[in-house]
Design a protein around this motif. Sequence first.
Motif, PDB file in Angstrom:
ATOM      1  N   SER A  57      14.926 -67.024 -55.337  1.00 35.44           N
ATOM      2  CA  SER A  57      13.972 -66.909 -54.421  1.00 35.44           C
ATOM      3  C   SER A  57      14.418 -66.965 -52.802  1.00 35.44           C
ATOM      4  O   SER A  57      15.500 -67.171 -52.550  1.00 35.44           O
ATOM      5  CB  SER A  57      13.015 -68.135 -54.474  1.00 35.44           C
ATOM      6  OG  SER A  57      13.665 -69.342 -54.068  1.00 35.44           O
ATOM      7  N   GLU A  59      12.797 -67.460 -48.762  1.00 37.79           N
ATOM      8  CA  GLU A  59      11.902 -67.784 -47.775  1.00 37.79           C
ATOM      9  C   GLU A  59      12.142 -67.645 -46.344  1.00 37.79           C
ATOM     10  O   GLU A  59      13.368 -68.048 -46.067  1.00 37.79           O
ATOM     11  CB  GLU A  59      11.297 -69.345 -48.278  1.00 37.79           C
ATOM     12  CG  GLU A  59      10.231 -70.010 -47.428  1.00 37.79           C
ATOM     13  CD  GLU A  59       9.872 -71.304 -47.700  1.00 37.79           C
ATOM     14  OE1 GLU A  59       8.638 -71.733 -47.758  1.00 37.79           O
ATOM     15  OE2 GLU A  59      10.728 -71.994 -48.077  1.00 37.79           O
ATOM     16  N   GLY A 263      -0.597 -68.642 -52.749  1.00 35.23           N
ATOM     17  CA  GLY A 263       0.118 -67.400 -53.277  1.00 35.23           C
ATOM     18  C   GLY A 263      -0.280 -67.052 -54.849  1.00 35.23           C
ATOM     19  O   GLY A 263      -1.424 -67.494 -55.214  1.00 35.23           O
ATOM     20  N   GLY A 276       4.614 -64.768 -55.138  1.00 40.33           N
ATOM     21  CA  GLY A 276       4.704 -64.386 -53.542  1.00 40.33           C
ATOM     22  C   GLY A 276       3.672 -65.489 -52.832  1.00 40.33           C
ATOM     23  O   GLY A 276       2.799 -65.804 -53.562  1.00 40.33           O
ATOM     24  N   VAL A 308       9.182 -65.128 -51.811  1.00 44.00           N
ATOM     25  CA  VAL A 308       8.890 -64.645 -52.758  1.00 44.00           C
ATOM     26  C   VAL A 308      10.038 -65.097 -53.691  1.00 44.00           C
ATOM     27  O   VAL A 308      11.319 -65.614 -53.457  1.00 44.00           O
ATOM     28  CB  VAL A 308       9.150 -63.028 -52.498  1.00 44.00           C
ATOM     29  CG1 VAL A 308      10.549 -62.596 -52.016  1.00 44.00           C
ATOM     30  CG2 VAL A 308       8.934 -62.148 -54.016  1.00 44.00           C
TER      31      VAL A 308
END
Length: 314
Positions: A57, A59, A263, A276, A308
């Motif tokens: 992931s 961010e 999300g 997401g 994501v």
Amino acid sequence: MSYTHSWPHLFSPRLLSAASALLAASVSAQTAPASGNSTMPTAAEAQQGIGLVLVTSYEHLFSANVYHGNAGSVRSDRFNLGAQLTQDLWGGNMTTGVSYSYLGYDFRGTTGAFGDVNKLGASDYYTQDIQDNWGAFGYIAAGFASETSASFSDGAQLAVAAGPTYKVNENLDLAAGPMFYTRLEDSGTFTLKAEANWKFLPQWNLHAYAGIANGVTVAYDIFNNNQTVVFASADYNSNWMRLSALPAGNRSVNETDTVLKLGVRQIFAGHYFVRGYISSVLDREYQFHVNGSSSYSFDVRDAFGAGVELGVAM
């Protein structure tokens, strides 16, 4: 410091595949006791998620101004890699996780700023049915969180918890028990670890937890087929990190904040998923400690972020 969670902690409804059991969380947070945003899986989730799940992931938190006794701004990028293995063991169920996280901080014009942080963590969560609807859980997490210029081994942290679980009905699971955890430059302490997992309507799930960190997530299965899920969450996080030493002695910082997220998660081909979200980070504060004593702190104004997550279940 939080131990539930550090996968970006979001609750996954009870899905029938291993991938969906991971819907809401990011492996990195759930395994390391150095970051907030993570949560222990319930017994039902663990049993439905038997297998191996790999997650990565990213961010980004956009720039926000520093205030209250300081000046400047800060933005950050966070990258996570993690793996979780769930298996039947000794008549119960065990979930083991490992993770690595890189937090890139960009402080500008801020006195007392620090550099990038590396985290490494591992955890085990075990559940066992005992009688009727009663059971028990045991949890242990160990990790390291240190600034790149600091000693990695000096960033060691630990959390241990145990207690009963209770299945009220097929839609509601509860767990609660004492937790002991260590904090950098501060004494270890106890708190109550509690969780509730509630499918309150056919397509709706609520997950709430309390302890070192606190939060709640509501998820809606749009088509009622476990493929597309919309979620909203609110989490309070506490994240301890070792910093490079000063002439005055050892130094650490506790980053606390409240994060709101909105999300969607989508499963593809039964084994792959993408999640997401957009976020709002509120009440962020950096509390610095030197040799076990509080030194100084500064606050950061509200910031927006986006993230994501990609994963595969095997």
